[in-house]
Design a protein around this motif. Structure first.
Motif: not given
Ligand code: AMP
Ligand code: FE
Ligand code: FE
Ligand code: ZN
Length: 278
Positions: A25-27, A53-56, A255-258
């Motif tokens: 979520a933060a990413a 958190l409203g993340v899929g 890192s998560v996401g990136t």
């Protein structure tokens, strides 16, 4: 952006399932999948936090399959949407892991390393135990110079303390996942250890066995390699997916996401997976 490949403390990541989702979520991820080795036990906790958190969220896992010359890892997605043979397969793999861990302790003791199952269990914090936890204990007790040295000198394939895991044939794993209502994606395809023509043939075989996707956008691959894999996916009618393979402090460069910084997996990859599920 999304991330379809993350590990937590339920296998060999350093962060709990909820924390992985918080990092996503933060990413700025719109969706995240939890893909722990051999277990789906973190999906409840991660899915709950994702809703808050409203993340899929995509419930998943990662299964190591029998393959030569390299290693073949299969990502399974939407694993919680049915019972069937996949949970049985995962339970068998976890059982085999326990036997292997006992043998690994015995082997390391024979080699003169004062390691115990209790120490490794503590390092794993209640999750599935694997070689990364052995490596961490060996490094922290000063028995080896570093975490990586533990793999290079002892635990890596062919090393004096290498004990193979139980493996399942890729086609059997794909069949079990499919019968359980899940989809499968070939993780980090270059780990198969094949030249381009060999990789193309292996992917064709997996596609024929029911594989749905290819992890083209992998955290550690170069832009050129990712582009090449997109071509492979296209030629075999596979969904091009991607993820960081986040393991927390075990792989601190990811890192998560990136991933290593430039990863940007489009939401459309998840849309295409969902379309194949239907
Ligand atoms: P296991 O499932 O117990 O066989 O452990 C597999 C994990 O160990 C992989 O997901 C990697 O995180 C790590 N690993 C395996 N081989 C190496 C290696 N040569 N160097 C560093 N880490 C490795
Ligand atoms: Fe791992
Ligand atoms: Fe993997
Ligand atoms: Zn992984």
């Amino acid at each position: 952006m999304i991330d379809l490949h993350c590990h937590s403390t339920r296998s060999d990541g350093s962060e709990p399932p909820a924390r992985v989702v918080e990092l996503a979520a933060a990413a700025g991820c719109e969706a995240v999948a939890l893909t722990d080795h051999d277990t789906t036990s973190g999906n409840g906790e991660a899915g709950g936090r994702a809703r808050e958190l409203g993340v899929g969220f995509v419930p998943g896992c990662e299964v190591s399959c029998r393959f030569s010359p390299g290693t073949l890892h299969l990502l399974c997605y939407f694993v919680d949407e049915g019972g069937g043979p996949l949970p049985d397969l995962l339970a068998r793999l976890r059982g085999d892991r326990e036997t292997r861990n006992e043998r690994l302790v015995a082997r390391l003791n024979e080699l003169g390393f004062p390691i115990s199952l209790e120490l490794v269990e503590a390092a794993a914090g209640g999750g599935e135990i694997g070689r990364p936890h052995f490596a961490r204990v060996l490094a922290e007790t000063g028995a080896v110079a570093s975490y990586q040295d533990a793999f290079d000198s002892l635990l890596g394939k062919g090393g004096p303390a290498y004990i193979p895991k139980a493996f399942v044939d890729p086609s059997d794993a794909i069949a079990a996942a499919t019968a359980s209502g899940a989809l499968t994606v070939l993780a980090h395809p270059f780990s198969l250890g094949l030249e381009p023509a060999g990789l193309e043939a292996a992917v064709a075989e997996l596609a024929a066995a029911g594989l749905t996707g290819l992890e083209c956008l992998y955290g550690r691959y170069s832009p050129e390699d990712r582009a090449g894999l997109l071509g492979v996916a296209r030629r075999h009618g596979l969904v091009a997916t991607g993820g960081s393979d986040y393991h927390g402090s075990f792989k601190p460069d990811l890192s998560v996401g990136t991933g290593t910084g430039d990863l940007d997996v489009p939401v459309s990859a998840l849309d295409e997976l969902r379309a194949r599920l239907a």
